[in-house]
Design a protein around this motif. Structure first.
Motif, mmCIF file in Angstrom:
data_model
loop_
_atom_site.group_PDB
_atom_site.id
_atom_site.type_symbol
_atom_site.label_atom_id
_atom_site.label_comp_id
_atom_site.label_asym_id
_atom_site.label_seq_id
_atom_site.Cartn_x
_atom_site.Cartn_y
_atom_site.Cartn_z
ATOM 1 N N UNK B 73 20.806 6.441 21.764
ATOM 2 C CA UNK B 73 19.515 5.812 21.491
ATOM 3 C C UNK B 73 18.439 6.828 21.102
ATOM 4 N N UNK B 77 16.411 7.117 17.536
ATOM 5 C CA UNK B 77 14.942 7.079 17.501
ATOM 6 C C UNK B 77 14.408 8.262 16.703
ATOM 7 N N UNK B 83 11.479 0.832 17.947
ATOM 8 C CA UNK B 83 11.783 -0.523 18.395
ATOM 9 C C UNK B 83 10.805 -0.978 19.479
ATOM 10 N N UNK B 85 10.565 -4.038 22.729
ATOM 11 C CA UNK B 85 11.471 -4.787 23.597
ATOM 12 C C UNK B 85 10.962 -6.211 23.762
ATOM 13 N N UNK B 89 8.284 -3.237 27.759
ATOM 14 C CA UNK B 89 8.651 -2.188 28.712
ATOM 15 C C UNK B 89 7.543 -1.146 28.725
ATOM 16 N N UNK B 91 4.820 1.433 30.198
ATOM 17 C CA UNK B 91 4.844 2.361 31.324
ATOM 18 C C UNK B 91 3.600 2.052 32.146
ATOM 19 N N UNK B 150 3.437 2.152 20.565
ATOM 20 C CA UNK B 150 4.287 3.248 21.041
ATOM 21 C C UNK B 150 5.365 3.557 20.001
#
Ligand SMILES: Nc1ncnc2c1ncn2[C@@H]1O[C@H](COP(=O)(O)OP(=O)(O)OP(=O)(O)O)[C@@H](O)[C@H]1O
Ligand SMILES: [Mg+2]
Lengths: 335, 243
Positions: B73, B77, B83, B85, B89, B91, B150
């Motif tokens: 992964x 990237x 990507x 989610x 996700x 932080x 992000x």
């Protein structure tokens, strides 16, 4: 670099910091009690241990219950080279740090595949194994431990001082260096990556972070710092044995120091070390004769703090402010 | 048109379940391709294969001319696949700025350069006014934008969006559509999973329809909506256009 170190703090905070450092420097001059000297030195050593654990457990979120292994290795790395080759701790201490980083690198790859509890239990088991090995090997003097006291050696070259205050000042400076390193790293990509991994490993991978590699790096740094703490402890006591250094108790204490002060914060471990060492030393001194009562009281205090301040003692001021605000707004509403 | 992504015979098996089976299609450079299909059709599974969250049981994925089928992964990237989610996700214990910063740090360790990238990305995703907030305190729409931010901070060539519109109000959805089109105009190819048919029709150049892990058809939005099979399998099936 100065800006990374101090840029985050207000003038008031910096002033408080300076005052605290001055207090820490004059404290040993105000007392002649060996108990106090011992306490101060232990606080400094445990601050270092807590900061070391915090890299792994606090910033990277990988809770290790086996850091006593590196604590013990740190001690052996100064004790044994001295015994066999008469090596100065100035060389042995950095050697120990490198050694522990290598150990962490080797065991980290398989062990860090485990998550959460499995990782915690595995590190614990590893530390226990290492203790048994150290107790049973002749090379390490077995359960007898290592006596490092040497008569008539150069005190500076071999770090063997009569006055415990010398240890205190030296260790205090070392602690400040570890603190500064942590602070600088906390502003670097490395620590941001660790915090990302702690937050969410899938998200971390999605922004190109090699999760397992960074975990291993955190483990290596963590091990090296804890090793430093172990070396300093051995150097101060000039005697140690595996049964007192490499136990589960010690591992738990290391975790507690960081958790109680404020997990994943730069200053938390120091605060934790102050509170925990004072608690344990004072309860032992005043209640130790009632067989175990000191441990009961100590345990209760720990539970209270952890229950009511899950973010650690560092969050206490914010909690108090929140409470005052709520009280004030209630009173305002009543009027 | 050059292909940025080529998916060939993508098959993913979970135990006895074929989550994806023999899926083949391409995404052209600069294109927006929509992925639609009922719940459990295997859309997210396909994204996970492309982004390297898991490896395919069979088949291959070529990104930007490189075979990435077996890559991890983080490597994918770094090659330029960003990507989001389906369940954000974020932080939560880090601020909005820090969330985006970890993306920006992919191509540089220089904090100043990364901070510039963060500022730019926050403005793009309309999060600048929330930059010091803890990500955990954001609302759903903001969290979804943060996911995009992000990923965008890593300067991706291809962006995978997993249901960025789900749970948004009509106005928020319109903003999100504008954002996706803006990102696309910046030269980023986009593969987006979307339940809302109106949205899919507005943004996509082409649409991929998955049903029970298999590819039903690939076509322009008009072709897809007029295909009777699609209508019965998905649109007609008591669909969740407003999910
Ligand atoms: N890691 C996994 N292990 C086992 N089964 C899985 C896994 N991930 C997905 N599945 C199964 O694969 C099938 C496809 O799931 P997937 O999440 O890809 O569907 P989806 O099209 O994204 O659906 P939704 O619209 O609900 O998001 C489902 O039956 C799901 O239960
Ligand atoms: Mg899905």
């Amino acid at each position: 670099m100065l800006k990374t170190l101090f840029g985050d703090y207000s003038k008031k905070q910096l002033a408080i910091g300076a005052v605290l450092i001055v207090i820490a420097l004059i404290l040993p001059q105000l007392t002649k009690s060996l108990f106090m000297y011992n306490l101060l030195i232990l606080i400094v050593i445990w601050s270092i241990l807590g900061m070391g654990w915090n890299v792994m457990g606090g910033f990277c979120g990988q809770v290790s219950n086996g850091h006593s292994m590196f604590y013990g290795f740190g001690a052996y790395c100064v004790g044994l080279p001295l015994q066999y080759f008469g090596l100065s701790p100035w060389i042995a201490i950095p050697f120990g740090m490198c050694f522990c980083a290598c150990v962490a690198w080797v065991i980290g790859k398989p062990v860090l595949r485990l998550k959460g509890h499995a990782f915690a239990i595995c590190t614990m088991a590893l530390a226990e194994c290492m203790r048994y090995i150290c107790v049973n090997m002749e090379f390490t003097n077995g359960a007898k431990g290592v006596n490092m006291f040497k008569k008539g050696v150069n005190p500076i070259l071999f770090l063997q001082f009569k006055d415990p205050r010398v240890y205190y000042y030296l260790y205090f400076v070392i602690m400040l260096i570890v603190l500064a390193v942590t602070k600088i790293l906390s502003k670097k990509r490395f620590f941001y990556y660790l915090r990302t991994i702690k937050g969410n490993e899938d998200a971390a991978a999605s922004v190109g972070i090699d999760v397992s590699r960074y975990k291993v790096r955190a483990y290596m740094l963590s091990a090296a710092i804890v090793s430093l703490g172990g070396s300093l402890y051995a150097q101060y006591m000039l005697y140690f044995d595996p049964a007192s250094m490499m136990t589960l108790n010690v591992s738990m204490m290391i975790v507690l120091v960081a958790v109680m002060g404020g997990i994943g914060t730069v200053f938390g471990p120091i605060l934790g070390a102050i509170v925990i060492e004072c608690l344990s030393e004072f309860t032992r001194a005043s209640l130790g004769q009632y067989g175990g009562l000191d441990m009961v009281l100590y345990g209760c205090l720990v539970i209270i703090i952890v229950l009511f301040l899950p973010g650690g003692l560092l969050t206490l001021p914010a909690k108090i402010r929140e409470y005052m605000d709520r009280k004030a707004s209630k009173e305002g509403a009543a009027k | 048109m050059r292909n940025i992504l080529e998916i060939t015979d993508a098959t993913k098996q979970f135990g006895g379940l074929m989550a994806n089976e023999g899926i083949t299609f391409n995404v052209g450079e600069g294109e927006i391709v929509g992925v639609v299909g009922p719940n459990g059709a295997g859309k997210t599974t396909l994204f996970n294969s492309v982004s390297g969250a898991h490896t395919l049981t069979r088949g291959s994925i070529v990104f930007d001319g490189q075979d990435v089928t077996q890559k991890k992964a983080h490597e994918i990237a770094r090659l330029g696949v960003g990507r989001t989610f389906q369940i954000p996700q974020s932080l939560n214990e880090m601020t909005v700025t820090e969330n985006v910063l970890v993306g920006a740090l992919m191509h540089t360790a220089d904090m100043k350069k990364a901070a510039e990238k963060v500022q730019e990305t926050l403005e793009l995703c309309n999060l600048a006014h929330r930059k010091d907030m803890l990500a955990g305190k954001l609302n759903v729409a903001q969290k979804k934008r943060l996911e995009i931010a992000r990923a965008m901070a890593t300067d991706p060539k291809l962006l995978l969006l997993d249901e960025t519109m789900a749970g948004l109000t009509a106005t928020e959805r319109k903003d999100a559509v504008d954002l996706i089109l803006k990102i696309n105009r910046m030269g980023v190819s986009i593969l987006t999973i979307e339940h809302n048919m109106d949205v899919v029709m507005t943004v996509s150049n082409r649409v991929v329809v998955l049903v029970s892990g298999k590819l039903l058809m690939v076509g322009t939005p008009e072709e897809v909506t007029s295909n009777p099979e699609v209508i019965s399998a998905y649109l007609g099936g008591g669909s969740d256009t407003d999910e």
